[in-house]
Design a protein around this motif. Structure first.
Motif, PDB file in Angstrom:
ATOM      1  N   GLU A 181       0.819  -1.216   0.000  1.00 26.72           N
ATOM      2  CA  GLU A 181       0.000   0.000   0.000  1.00 26.72           C
ATOM      3  C   GLU A 181       0.854   1.268   0.000  1.00 26.72           C
ATOM      4  N   ASN A 182       2.028   1.216   0.631  1.00 32.85           N
ATOM      5  CA  ASN A 182       2.906   2.389   0.713  1.00 32.85           C
ATOM      6  C   ASN A 182       3.953   2.406  -0.394  1.00 32.85           C
ATOM      7  N   ASN A 183       3.747   1.612  -1.453  1.00 31.43           N
ATOM      8  CA  ASN A 183       4.621   1.501  -2.623  1.00 31.43           C
ATOM      9  C   ASN A 183       5.968   0.857  -2.333  1.00 31.43           C
ATOM     10  N   ALA A 184       6.125   0.205  -1.193  1.00 32.45           N
ATOM     11  CA  ALA A 184       7.333  -0.562  -0.913  1.00 32.45           C
ATOM     12  C   ALA A 184       7.262  -1.878  -1.696  1.00 32.45           C
ATOM     13  N   LEU A 185       8.407  -2.355  -2.156  1.00 29.95           N
ATOM     14  CA  LEU A 185       8.481  -3.601  -2.914  1.00 29.95           C
ATOM     15  C   LEU A 185       8.962  -4.712  -1.995  1.00 29.95           C
ATOM     16  N   VAL A 186       8.228  -5.817  -1.941  1.00 32.82           N
ATOM     17  CA  VAL A 186       8.622  -6.995  -1.166  1.00 32.82           C
ATOM     18  C   VAL A 186       8.547  -8.214  -2.066  1.00 32.82           C
ATOM     19  N   PHE A 187       9.239  -9.270  -1.669  1.00 33.57           N
ATOM     20  CA  PHE A 187       9.234 -10.515  -2.413  1.00 33.57           C
ATOM     21  C   PHE A 187       8.665 -11.624  -1.531  1.00 33.57           C
ATOM     22  N   VAL A 188       7.772 -12.424  -2.119  1.00 34.32           N
ATOM     23  CA  VAL A 188       7.103 -13.495  -1.386  1.00 34.32           C
ATOM     24  C   VAL A 188       7.179 -14.771  -2.223  1.00 34.32           C
ATOM     25  N   ASP A 189       7.580 -15.875  -1.588  1.00 36.37           N
ATOM     26  CA  ASP A 189       7.616 -17.172  -2.265  1.00 36.37           C
ATOM     27  C   ASP A 189       6.239 -17.813  -2.232  1.00 36.37           C
ATOM     28  N   ALA A 190       5.892 -18.486  -3.324  1.00 35.59           N
ATOM     29  CA  ALA A 190       4.614 -19.203  -3.379  1.00 35.59           C
ATOM     30  C   ALA A 190       4.685 -20.262  -4.469  1.00 35.59           C
ATOM     31  N   ASP A 191       3.959 -21.344  -4.273  1.00 40.51           N
ATOM     32  CA  ASP A 191       3.926 -22.385  -5.296  1.00 40.51           C
ATOM     33  C   ASP A 191       2.644 -22.332  -6.122  1.00 40.51           C
ATOM     34  N   LYS A 192       1.704 -21.501  -5.722  1.00 37.51           N
ATOM     35  CA  LYS A 192       0.439 -21.346  -6.436  1.00 37.51           C
ATOM     36  C   LYS A 192       0.584 -20.211  -7.457  1.00 37.51           C
ATOM     37  N   PRO A 193       0.153 -20.412  -8.712  1.00 38.78           N
ATOM     38  CA  PRO A 193       0.266 -19.340  -9.707  1.00 38.78           C
ATOM     39  C   PRO A 193      -0.652 -18.160  -9.392  1.00 38.78           C
ATOM     40  N   ARG A 194      -0.166 -16.967  -9.664  1.00 41.65           N
ATOM     41  CA  ARG A 194      -0.925 -15.734  -9.424  1.00 41.65           C
ATOM     42  C   ARG A 194      -0.802 -14.849 -10.659  1.00 41.65           C
ATOM     43  N   LEU A 195      -1.792 -14.033 -10.899  1.00 43.41           N
ATOM     44  CA  LEU A 195      -1.851 -13.174 -12.079  1.00 43.41           C
ATOM     45  C   LEU A 195      -1.119 -11.851 -11.820  1.00 43.41           C
ATOM     46  N   ILE A 196      -0.194 -11.498 -12.707  1.00 39.34           N
ATOM     47  CA  ILE A 196       0.538 -10.235 -12.584  1.00 39.34           C
ATOM     48  C   ILE A 196      -0.443  -9.081 -12.744  1.00 39.34           C
ATOM     49  N   GLY A 197      -0.327  -8.088 -11.882  1.00 37.57           N
ATOM     50  CA  GLY A 197      -1.209  -6.927 -11.895  1.00 37.57           C
ATOM     51  C   GLY A 197      -2.420  -7.058 -10.994  1.00 37.57           C
ATOM     52  N   SER A 198      -2.638  -8.254 -10.454  1.00 36.05           N
ATOM     53  CA  SER A 198      -3.810  -8.442  -9.601  1.00 36.05           C
ATOM     54  C   SER A 198      -3.551  -7.936  -8.181  1.00 36.05           C
ATOM     55  N   HIS A 199      -4.626  -7.600  -7.513  1.00 34.94           N
ATOM     56  CA  HIS A 199      -4.552  -7.155  -6.125  1.00 34.94           C
ATOM     57  C   HIS A 199      -4.748  -8.374  -5.231  1.00 34.94           C
TER      58      HIS A 199
END
Length: 91
Positions: free
Chosen positions: A54-72
Motif C-alpha cells: 500500500e505504501n509503494n514498498a516492494l517486497v518478495f514473497v515465495d509461493a507455489d500457487k500461480p498468481r496473475l501479474i497486476g492483480s490485487h
C-alpha cells in the motif's frame, strides 16, 4: 582439508541460525493489501513474486500457487518477537 572443514562449520552455523529463527514466536499477523508486480523463477519449484504494498514498498514473497501479474492480493505481515518481519500470501 582445513578449507573443507571451515566451509562445513559455516554451513552448520547458518543452518542453526535459520532453525532458531523459525522457532521464535510470532508476535503479530497483520493483513495488508498488495499488487503483484512480477514473478521471478529460480532453481527451486517455488516462484518468487514481487509485490508493491500500500505504501509503494516492494517486497518478495515465495509461493507455489500461480498468481496473475497486476492483480490485487491480500498478504499477511508476520512480526516475530525478535522484530523480524516477513510477508506471506493470506490463504
Amino acid at each position: 582439508m582445513i578449507l573443507f572443514g571451515g566451509l562445513f562449520a559455516t554451513m552448520v552455523m547458518l543452518a542453526q541460525n535459520r532453525w532458531v529463527g523459525d522457532a521464535i514466536p510470532i508476535r503479530s499477523v497483520d493483513p495488508i493489501d498488495a499488487t503483484i508486480e512480477g514473478v521471478y523463477w529460480h532453481r527451486t519449484s517455488m516462484s518468487q513474486y514481487g509485490l508493491f504494498l500500500e505504501n509503494n514498498a516492494l517486497v518478495f514473497v515465495d509461493a507455489d500457487k500461480p498468481r496473475l501479474i497486476g492483480s490485487h492480493v491480500r498478504l499477511e505481515r508476520i512480526t516475530r518477537d525478535n522484530g523480524f518481519v516477513f510477508y506471506r500470501f493470506a490463504e
